[in-house]
Motif scaffolding. Structure first.
Motif, PDB file in Angstrom:
ATOM      1  N   ARG A 366     -12.963  -4.555   5.398  1.00 31.60           N
ATOM      2  CA  ARG A 366     -12.977  -4.070   4.020  1.00 31.60           C
ATOM      3  C   ARG A 366     -14.236  -4.492   3.277  1.00 31.60           C
ATOM      4  O   ARG A 366     -14.758  -3.744   2.434  1.00 31.60           O
ATOM      5  N   HIS A 367     -14.758  -5.676   3.598  1.00 37.27           N
ATOM      6  CA  HIS A 367     -15.847  -6.225   2.799  1.00 37.27           C
ATOM      7  C   HIS A 367     -17.218  -6.183   3.476  1.00 37.27           C
ATOM      8  O   HIS A 367     -18.229  -6.477   2.834  1.00 37.27           O
ATOM      9  N   ASP A 368     -17.273  -5.849   4.749  1.00 37.28           N
ATOM     10  CA  ASP A 368     -18.543  -5.753   5.468  1.00 37.28           C
ATOM     11  C   ASP A 368     -19.028  -4.307   5.389  1.00 37.28           C
ATOM     12  O   ASP A 368     -18.345  -3.383   5.842  1.00 37.28           O
ATOM     13  N   GLY A 369     -20.216  -4.109   4.844  1.00 35.54           N
ATOM     14  CA  GLY A 369     -20.742  -2.760   4.657  1.00 35.54           C
ATOM     15  C   GLY A 369     -21.020  -1.994   5.932  1.00 35.54           C
ATOM     16  O   GLY A 369     -21.271  -0.788   5.890  1.00 35.54           O
ATOM     17  N   ALA A 370     -20.959  -2.666   7.082  1.00 32.90           N
ATOM     18  CA  ALA A 370     -21.185  -1.962   8.349  1.00 32.90           C
ATOM     19  C   ALA A 370     -19.992  -1.109   8.752  1.00 32.90           C
ATOM     20  O   ALA A 370     -20.133  -0.222   9.596  1.00 32.90           O
ATOM     21  N   PHE A 371     -18.830  -1.353   8.113  1.00 32.71           N
ATOM     22  CA  PHE A 371     -17.591  -0.721   8.568  1.00 32.71           C
ATOM     23  C   PHE A 371     -16.889   0.029   7.436  1.00 32.71           C
ATOM     24  O   PHE A 371     -17.011  -0.325   6.259  1.00 32.71           O
ATOM     25  N   ILE A 372     -16.134   1.051   7.836  1.00 33.34           N
ATOM     26  CA  ILE A 372     -15.254   1.770   6.916  1.00 33.34           C
ATOM     27  C   ILE A 372     -13.861   1.785   7.541  1.00 33.34           C
ATOM     28  O   ILE A 372     -13.638   2.479   8.544  1.00 33.34           O
ATOM     29  N   PRO A 373     -12.915   1.014   7.004  1.00 36.80           N
ATOM     30  CA  PRO A 373     -11.573   1.028   7.590  1.00 36.80           C
ATOM     31  C   PRO A 373     -10.964   2.432   7.511  1.00 36.80           C
ATOM     32  O   PRO A 373     -11.093   3.120   6.494  1.00 36.80           O
ATOM     33  N   LEU A 374     -10.335   2.866   8.580  1.00 40.12           N
ATOM     34  CA  LEU A 374      -9.652   4.155   8.592  1.00 40.12           C
ATOM     35  C   LEU A 374      -8.281   3.983   7.947  1.00 40.12           C
ATOM     36  O   LEU A 374      -7.561   3.026   8.246  1.00 40.12           O
ATOM     37  N   ALA A 375      -7.913   4.905   7.094  1.00 43.88           N
ATOM     38  CA  ALA A 375      -6.634   4.815   6.390  1.00 43.88           C
ATOM     39  C   ALA A 375      -5.462   4.846   7.376  1.00 43.88           C
ATOM     40  O   ALA A 375      -5.438   5.660   8.307  1.00 43.88           O
ATOM     41  N   THR A 376      -4.501   3.964   7.169  1.00 40.56           N
ATOM     42  CA  THR A 376      -3.268   3.938   7.951  1.00 40.56           C
ATOM     43  C   THR A 376      -2.097   3.791   6.982  1.00 40.56           C
ATOM     44  O   THR A 376      -2.285   3.767   5.768  1.00 40.56           O
ATOM     45  N   ARG A 377      -0.886   3.711   7.540  1.00 38.93           N
ATOM     46  CA  ARG A 377       0.305   3.508   6.713  1.00 38.93           C
ATOM     47  C   ARG A 377       1.071   2.289   7.206  1.00 38.93           C
ATOM     48  O   ARG A 377       0.888   1.840   8.329  1.00 38.93           O
ATOM     49  N   SER A 378       1.958   1.804   6.352  1.00 39.05           N
ATOM     50  CA  SER A 378       2.811   0.690   6.757  1.00 39.05           C
ATOM     51  C   SER A 378       3.735   1.143   7.885  1.00 39.05           C
ATOM     52  O   SER A 378       4.093   2.324   7.992  1.00 39.05           O
ATOM     53  N   LEU A 379       4.119   0.208   8.731  1.00 36.96           N
ATOM     54  CA  LEU A 379       4.999   0.492   9.871  1.00 36.96           C
ATOM     55  C   LEU A 379       6.445   0.369   9.385  1.00 36.96           C
ATOM     56  O   LEU A 379       7.093  -0.670   9.537  1.00 36.96           O
ATOM     57  N   ASP A 380       6.936   1.446   8.800  1.00 35.38           N
ATOM     58  CA  ASP A 380       8.232   1.438   8.125  1.00 35.38           C
ATOM     59  C   ASP A 380       9.331   1.915   9.084  1.00 35.38           C
ATOM     60  O   ASP A 380       9.414   3.096   9.414  1.00 35.38           O
ATOM     61  N   ARG A 381      10.177   0.964   9.493  1.00 37.91           N
ATOM     62  CA  ARG A 381      11.313   1.310  10.373  1.00 37.91           C
ATOM     63  C   ARG A 381      12.645   1.043   9.680  1.00 37.91           C
ATOM     64  O   ARG A 381      13.679   0.917  10.351  1.00 37.91           O
ATOM     65  N   HIS A 382      12.651   0.981   8.354  1.00 35.58           N
ATOM     66  CA  HIS A 382      13.886   0.696   7.630  1.00 35.58           C
ATOM     67  C   HIS A 382      15.024   1.669   7.967  1.00 35.58           C
ATOM     68  O   HIS A 382      16.183   1.228   8.070  1.00 35.58           O
ATOM     69  N   PRO A 383      14.764   2.959   8.153  1.00 38.55           N
ATOM     70  CA  PRO A 383      15.894   3.853   8.476  1.00 38.55           C
ATOM     71  C   PRO A 383      16.566   3.527   9.807  1.00 38.55           C
ATOM     72  O   PRO A 383      17.709   3.912  10.035  1.00 38.55           O
ATOM     73  N   LEU A 384      15.853   2.836  10.680  1.00 38.60           N
ATOM     74  CA  LEU A 384      16.375   2.520  12.012  1.00 38.60           C
ATOM     75  C   LEU A 384      17.180   1.228  12.028  1.00 38.60           C
ATOM     76  O   LEU A 384      18.177   1.106  12.743  1.00 38.60           O
ATOM     77  N   LEU A 385      16.744   0.256  11.232  1.00 35.92           N
ATOM     78  CA  LEU A 385      17.279  -1.095  11.321  1.00 35.92           C
ATOM     79  C   LEU A 385      18.458  -1.290  10.375  1.00 35.92           C
ATOM     80  O   LEU A 385      18.545  -0.628   9.329  1.00 35.92           O
ATOM     81  N   PRO A 386      19.380  -2.176  10.713  1.00 33.72           N
ATOM     82  CA  PRO A 386      20.521  -2.443   9.833  1.00 33.72           C
ATOM     83  C   PRO A 386      20.061  -2.888   8.450  1.00 33.72           C
ATOM     84  O   PRO A 386      19.028  -3.552   8.304  1.00 33.72           O
ATOM     85  N   SER A 387      20.830  -2.537   7.454  1.00 31.80           N
ATOM     86  CA  SER A 387      20.505  -2.914   6.080  1.00 31.80           C
ATOM     87  C   SER A 387      20.396  -4.431   5.969  1.00 31.80           C
ATOM     88  O   SER A 387      21.242  -5.174   6.483  1.00 31.80           O
ATOM     89  N   GLY A 388      19.350  -4.885   5.306  1.00 29.51           N
ATOM     90  CA  GLY A 388      19.157  -6.324   5.120  1.00 29.51           C
ATOM     91  C   GLY A 388      18.429  -7.010   6.243  1.00 29.51           C
ATOM     92  O   GLY A 388      18.216  -8.223   6.197  1.00 29.51           O
ATOM     93  N   SER A 389      18.027  -6.267   7.278  1.00 31.53           N
ATOM     94  CA  SER A 389      17.321  -6.874   8.409  1.00 31.53           C
ATOM     95  C   SER A 389      15.967  -7.426   7.960  1.00 31.53           C
ATOM     96  O   SER A 389      15.270  -6.812   7.149  1.00 31.53           O
ATOM     97  N   ASP A 390      15.618  -8.581   8.494  1.00 29.10           N
ATOM     98  CA  ASP A 390      14.300  -9.145   8.224  1.00 29.10           C
ATOM     99  C   ASP A 390      13.244  -8.382   9.014  1.00 29.10           C
ATOM    100  O   ASP A 390      13.477  -7.971  10.150  1.00 29.10           O
ATOM    101  N   LEU A 391      12.099  -8.193   8.393  1.00 26.81           N
ATOM    102  CA  LEU A 391      10.994  -7.560   9.109  1.00 26.81           C
ATOM    103  C   LEU A 391      10.468  -8.509  10.182  1.00 26.81           C
ATOM    104  O   LEU A 391      10.358  -9.719   9.953  1.00 26.81           O
ATOM    105  N   SER A 392      10.144  -7.966  11.335  1.00 23.61           N
ATOM    106  CA  SER A 392       9.626  -8.783  12.419  1.00 23.61           C
ATOM    107  C   SER A 392       8.134  -8.540  12.578  1.00 23.61           C
ATOM    108  O   SER A 392       7.523  -7.780  11.819  1.00 23.61           O
ATOM    109  N   TYR A 393       7.543  -9.180  13.576  1.00 25.02           N
ATOM    110  CA  TYR A 393       6.088  -9.089  13.727  1.00 25.02           C
ATOM    111  C   TYR A 393       5.614  -7.697  14.093  1.00 25.02           C
ATOM    112  O   TYR A 393       4.438  -7.374  13.910  1.00 25.02           O
ATOM    113  N   ASP A 394       6.510  -6.823  14.598  1.00 28.32           N
ATOM    114  CA  ASP A 394       6.049  -5.472  14.917  1.00 28.32           C
ATOM    115  C   ASP A 394       5.902  -4.596  13.676  1.00 28.32           C
ATOM    116  O   ASP A 394       5.479  -3.445  13.777  1.00 28.32           O
ATOM    117  N   ALA A 395       6.247  -5.126  12.497  1.00 30.68           N
ATOM    118  CA  ALA A 395       5.975  -4.417  11.248  1.00 30.68           C
ATOM    119  C   ALA A 395       4.582  -4.712  10.712  1.00 30.68           C
ATOM    120  O   ALA A 395       4.182  -4.161   9.683  1.00 30.68           O
TER     121      ALA A 395
END
Length: 503
Positions: A366-395
């Motif tokens: 983000r801060h080095d002028g040599a690079f332009i980060p490509l836009a991505t989205r959050s890894l949202d799996r809430h519809p899959l996981l039980p309500s109240g589940s803690d987010l794990s490292y794969d998020a």
């Protein structure tokens, strides 16, 4: 098998993507069958060199297979070892053998797409498959998902015409998640496109298969899971879903959650895990296994499958010739070595490593002028996981895509120039370690020119390295920063006026 040495076997039982160039000793991804300890390896979205510890484990396993093959015969040994591999894979995701989850084995992720497509096709109706755009998945996935040969050589060694049909009644289309400039499309628009195509296909008498990619080459879930559940509710038994988890940037809990929802899920051992290229497996939930158990495969699938690679008792095994793919077993053995090492680390420690590494890389991009980060989205799996589940490292993202700025930050390197940078840093030099990144991914047009993103990736092996010794996390972050230093320096050979690499 007795006539084949280990290095030969590690590149056997696949297609031409595994073949070694006689001059470089590397496959089309730029890797050979030996460890390459001096590399700055951040390329797990594409491929990796086998690690030294995995290679040692494979050497031991190779000697075991040689001895067993002489004593019991290759066919019997291959069946027994495939059964053992299935059990090990189920153990890695925390599924008991009694769970009813079946495991199908295959040389690669693309082979899995072909196999799954043919199993999803019902004899009484044509099948329409919808897959993510090739730049986010793979150039051959659409062919495989249309029930066609996708490479000139099959795992059996047979020569085939890429694009020629294996069976009739299957058609494919792709959907895009990025626009012509490489920017993310609105997810509602993506859903509308998918819904329109599915509705039209069903109206014309097709059943449908949607491939859900979790995660893609640039780290996306596509389509979003909200879309998947709405489609399933709307179209019922006229639509199926295959989860393309071939990057395997998923926790065992997430994999089990997909299976609990009745989704088949494909994985490979050669991306996040860092095993050698070409090792695939398909987890099949009990409800789907019941449907597939009596399904037949076209005769030409003998080019791709052996009976031992399918579960015992499945009808499709009967038409397949006995053949042992010991290269597949060896490559999976290396990948399992890496997976089991990762699973031995507490999840909280993995999460800390992934989060800290990701923040450091994202801040640099983000801060080095040599690079332009490509836009991505959050890894949202809430519809899959039980309500109240803690987010794990794969998020937390582990793939970091970026474009390259020209010198002084004026303009962006085009796709050809980015490829030159990628190849230059991968070669390394005298006293300069090779820097291995994920291959450039096409990302549309900027200023009328095609552009491509490089990808810096965190792998299971790096996470294990971070945990193995004091200061390990700082070491892998420094490893990534030095790699980005090298990429920035290599891209300085381009200017606004001159579009070729500097001498």
């Amino acid at each position: 098998m007795s006539a084949l040495d280990l290095l030969h076997l590690l590149v056997s039982g696949g297609d031409e993507r595994l073949a070694l160039d006689p001059q470089t000793g590397c496959n089309m991804y730029g890797y050979g069958p030996r460890p390459a300890a001096s590399e700055r390896a951040l390329s797990s979205s594409t491929a990796s060199s086998i690690s030294g510890s995995a290679f040692a484990a494979v050497q031991h396993y190779h000697r075991y297979l040689l001895g067993e093959s002489v004593a019991r015969g290759e066919t019997a040994v291959y069946q027994a070892e495939c059964d053992g591999l299935r059990a090990s894979l189920l153990d890695c995701i925390g599924c008991a053998a009694s769970s009813g989850v079946e495991v199908l084995l295959s040389p690669s992720g693309t082979d899995l797409h072909l196999l799954a497509t043919l199993l999803f096709r019902q004899p009484d109706a044509p099948l329409f498959t919808l897959t993510l755009e090739p730049s986010e998945t793979g150039s051959s996935v659409a062919s495989a998902a249309s029930g066609s040969h996708f490479m000139a050589h099959s795992p059996s060694g047979a020569c085939r015409l890429p694009g020629s049909s294996i069976t009739s009644g299957i058609s494919n289309a792709t959907f895009a998640v990025r626009d012509d400039a490489g920017c993310l499309r609105d997810e509602d628009d993506v859903e509308d496109d998918i819904n329109a195509r599915i509705a039209a296909a069903i109206e014309s008498g097709h059943n449908c298969l949607v491939v859900v990619t979790d995660v893609s080459k640039t780290g996306l879930i596509a389509p979003r899971l909200d879309t998947v559940f709405r489609l399933r509710a709307r179209y019922g038994d006229r639509i199926d879903f295959l989860i393309d988890g071939c990057q395997l940037r998923l926790t065992p809990e997430t994999i089990r959650a997909y299976l609990a929802q009745g989704f088949a899920l494909a994985i490979t051992g050669s991306k996040f895990l860092g095993g050698p290229s070409f090792s695939g497996a398909l987890f099949c939930p009990p409800s789907l296994a019941k449907r597939w158990r009596d399904r037949e495969l076209p005769p030409q699938m003998a080019d791709y499958c052996a009976p031992a690679e399918l579960p015992s008792g499945w009808r499709a095994r009967q038409a397949l010739p006995d053949r042992a793919n010991f290269g597949l077993l060896l490559r999976w053995h290396a990948a399992l070595h890496e997976w089991q090492a990762l699973l031995a680390i507490p999840s909280s420690e993995i999460e800390r490593t992934v989060r800290t590494f990701g923040k450091a890389v994202e801040d640099r991009l983000r801060h080095d002028g040599a690079f332009i980060p490509l836009a991505t989205r959050s890894l949202d799996r809430h519809p899959l996981l039980p309500s109240g589940s803690d987010l794990s490292y794969d998020a937390i993202p582990t793939i970091f895509p970026f474009l390259l700025n020209r010198r002084n930050g004026i303009g962006t390197l085009n796709a050809v120039e980015t490829r030159h940078v990628f190849e230059r840093v991968a070669r390394g030099g005298p006293n300069v370690p090779a820097i291995r990144l994920g291959q450039p991914v096409a990302c549309g047009l900027r200023h009328g020119e095609k552009v491509a993103a490089l990808r810096l990736c965190l792998s299971a092996r790096l996470i294990v390295d971070a945990s193995d010794r004091e200061g390990g996390l700082v070491a892998i972050i420094n490893h990534a920063m030095k790699a980005l230093d090298g990429v920035a320096m290599a891209s300085c050979g381009f200017s606004v006026e001159r579009r070729s690499i500097a001498a």
